[in-house]
Design an enzyme around this catalytic site. Sequence first.
Site, mmCIF file in Angstrom:
data_model
loop_
_atom_site.group_PDB
_atom_site.id
_atom_site.type_symbol
_atom_site.label_atom_id
_atom_site.label_comp_id
_atom_site.label_asym_id
_atom_site.label_seq_id
_atom_site.Cartn_x
_atom_site.Cartn_y
_atom_site.Cartn_z
ATOM 1 N N ARG A 1 -10.789 10.791 5.950
ATOM 2 C CA ARG A 1 -9.972 10.559 7.136
ATOM 3 C C ARG A 1 -9.260 11.746 7.807
ATOM 4 N NH1 ARG A 1 -5.066 5.811 7.200
ATOM 5 N NH2 ARG A 1 -4.424 7.848 6.057
ATOM 6 N N LYS B 1 6.829 4.708 9.109
ATOM 7 C CA LYS B 1 6.193 4.681 10.327
ATOM 8 C C LYS B 1 6.044 3.222 11.037
ATOM 9 C CE LYS B 1 1.880 4.036 7.752
ATOM 10 N NZ LYS B 1 0.856 5.066 7.107
ATOM 11 N N TYR C 1 -2.626 -24.763 26.391
ATOM 12 C CA TYR C 1 -3.843 -24.232 26.981
ATOM 13 C C TYR C 1 -5.264 -24.842 26.273
ATOM 14 C CZ TYR C 1 -1.216 -20.697 29.313
ATOM 15 O OH TYR C 1 -0.249 -19.908 30.097
HETATM 16 C C1 LIG Z 1 1.089 4.620 5.918
HETATM 17 C C2 LIG Z 1 0.862 5.704 4.393
HETATM 18 C C3 LIG Z 1 1.134 5.362 3.372
HETATM 19 C C4 LIG Z 1 1.975 4.283 3.027
HETATM 20 O O1 LIG Z 1 1.050 3.441 2.859
HETATM 21 P P1 LIG Z 1 1.509 1.793 1.777
HETATM 22 O O2 LIG Z 1 0.219 1.525 1.365
HETATM 23 O O3 LIG Z 1 2.005 1.135 2.826
HETATM 24 O O4 LIG Z 1 2.492 2.332 0.734
HETATM 25 C C5 LIG Z 1 1.273 6.602 2.619
HETATM 26 N N1 LIG Z 1 0.701 7.553 2.716
HETATM 27 C C6 LIG Z 1 0.069 7.776 4.072
HETATM 28 C C7 LIG Z 1 -0.869 9.038 4.255
HETATM 29 C C8 LIG Z 1 0.180 6.801 5.149
HETATM 30 O O5 LIG Z 1 -0.603 6.806 6.206
#
Ligand SMILES: *Cc1c(COP(=O)(O)O)cnc(C)c1O
Length: 738
Positions: free
Chosen positions: A496, A402, A629
Amino acid sequence: MLRTEAFKEMKQNGGSEYGGLDDFRMVAAFLVVAIHTSPLLAFTETGDFFLTRILARIAVPFFFMVSGFFVLKGENTGGTVRKFMKKTAILYGISMLLYVPLNLYNHYFQMEGFLKNFLKDIFFDGTFYQLWYLPAAIEGAAVAYFLLKKLGNKGALSVSLVLYLIGLFGDSYYGIIKGIPGLSGLYERIFSISAYTRNGIFFAPVFFLMGSIWAGKLSAGKGKPHHISFVVPAAGLAECFLAMTAEGMLLHRFSIQRHDSMYVMLLPTMYFLFWLLTAFRQKGNPLLRKMAMLIYIIHPYMIVLTRMGAKALHMEKWFIENSLLHYLAVSAESLLCALLLLGLWGMRKGRKDGPEKKKSTGKDPEGKERAWVEINLSNLRHNAGALKAIMPGQCELMAVVKANAYGHGANLTADCLRKEGVRQFAVASLEEGIALRKHGITEEILILGYTDIRRSRQLKKYRLVQTVIDYEYAKELNACGLHLPVHIKIDTGMHRLGIDSRHVEQISGIFHLSCLKVTGIYTHLCVADSLEKEDVEYTENQIKRFYELLDVLKVKEHPDIKVHLQSSYGLLNYPGLSCDLARMGIALYGVKSALGDVTRQKPDLLPVLSLKARVGLIREIEAGETVSYGRTFTAERDSRIAILPIGYADGLPRNLSCGKGSVLIHGKRMPIVGRICMDQLAVDITGEEGIKPGDEAVLIGRDGLEEISAEELAYQADTITNELLSRLGPRLKRVPVF
Ligand SMILES: *Cc1c(COP(=O)(O)O)cnc(C)c1O
């Protein structure tokens, strides 16, 4: 607390590049050529002994030490060591093949007891005389690494010294133990396996360790450039080398030597030599590294060539009988041949990159003109392997790609991982899933987040697996009548997404919805990164709730339903859980979320991403003038400021402004001064001569011995690496490194 300490340690990492070491590689290579050609033999026998049996004996230990220096540095170097061993093994394989013609010419394959001797050669003596160095380097690195890991610096050094001592009595000091019945029998047994004790077991480890310890010393801040004097190491070197000469001459005089590679005084001599060489601070030269290695490997061919040539041209007097001319001829030919091979190699690479260059964006051939992200694919592959290694047998790696693979480039990352056999990918949104499909990823793709019901057709069209985030959502999705595969998300305490694990009826209801096919069920842990007692209890409770639910639902009876609950820290801290998938995000990219995070499992994970930019402009400002700046930075002295074309719009956090952050240029750390702008920032390079526009600056990653890790930068910016990396913007081209 832990974090600040780790951070302090990192800040102290002084140093720059060690060009002196690279230069000396060439000297060492020509010393090895001398060993095999005896340049002085036609004129003076003693001179020849001194040159080839004493002076030139520093060459190979030097190569071992340099390898130890760069490969065995720091505690988490398992990955680097394995890489070094693999590279050396490949080089050894190629070299062996290269020498088959000479082996044939020498009737090597007709020797008596071929198989036994062949194995002996492969593992210790080399299938051609100079090649013993390669297995010795592999074994030496392995032994040194093993000792370091088990015993720490001091213990490892002690054991390697004992090994060296054992080796000495099979080498230069053999005459002393030859007469002792029990001992000489023991050594005979050693020699039946390895012709000499100067091998990867007795000889190499101590030098690997000396190199590694020296690197540790330098990066701990001792021996920074301005504290270093050349006098102490030069004097030490001269004294020790004189003593070694005396030692060698005496041993030779009384015929005590069986072989002449190992001396007592060789150890302090190497210590001072290395000290002296690392005091020369200049940019390293990778070309010299390759050249020295090529000369080492090919020079025996040049010896044969020189002899054949001299005979053919009736110039034996010049190029065979005159040992010095012979040496010079062999050296020159080796150098030429090495240059030629490097040239061919460069051309081949050029061709390989050629078509791709055109394909990418025409005007932007490499993407390395302004600011860019380098993705080390071999580290990515390594991490996937290291994580698989700590998963239970039936568990598969699900790569979480992602947010553009946490800034690493989703297409690039997924392409690389599917070639590694990864069959499961996860993304956060529908769009991310579609993009991967359009790119050609055919493996399973799970959407972890919410997708608008109105877009369910696209789920079908692109064969994406949707997460059911609550019961209402399941019913709506079912009502679309599309026959979709889904994973059910269970809330075990994060609150969540997901259905409360206590709502068993709702959950089992989803299995009965006619248009949804449940292919997976999972939960997410919310404090798996912490080893505080309370947090561990909370996590264990989450895990318990999840497995109890699976029992009630009898999920085990459905082998086609994938069970998963760990993300990176879940796996690193709770590795033994029985499940079908592990969703790996941040760990796959080789970094921890925060500096100083401690986990129960500690696989060697290597950082995949580096962030770099070119120096755009260098300007001089006078004391009292301000930069950027808000005029937050005022020069206290006349200063040189480098402007880098990278800013917060590229994802570099703006709160690294005003000296909080730093960058590496020419292997040295320099502070960011003034406020970071949208597209550029300023670095104070006062006192660093030689930096010019177009030079590379490293914002995340390594430059020489110096490193700015993503963890460090995230710490300075008051965030975690997950945020820092995933925010690196689309303006930065992702450039793969293989
Ligand atoms: C982003 C995510 C992961 C991966 O998490 P990491 O800590 O980066 O390995 C796994 N499961 C879900 C549901 C996530 O949203």
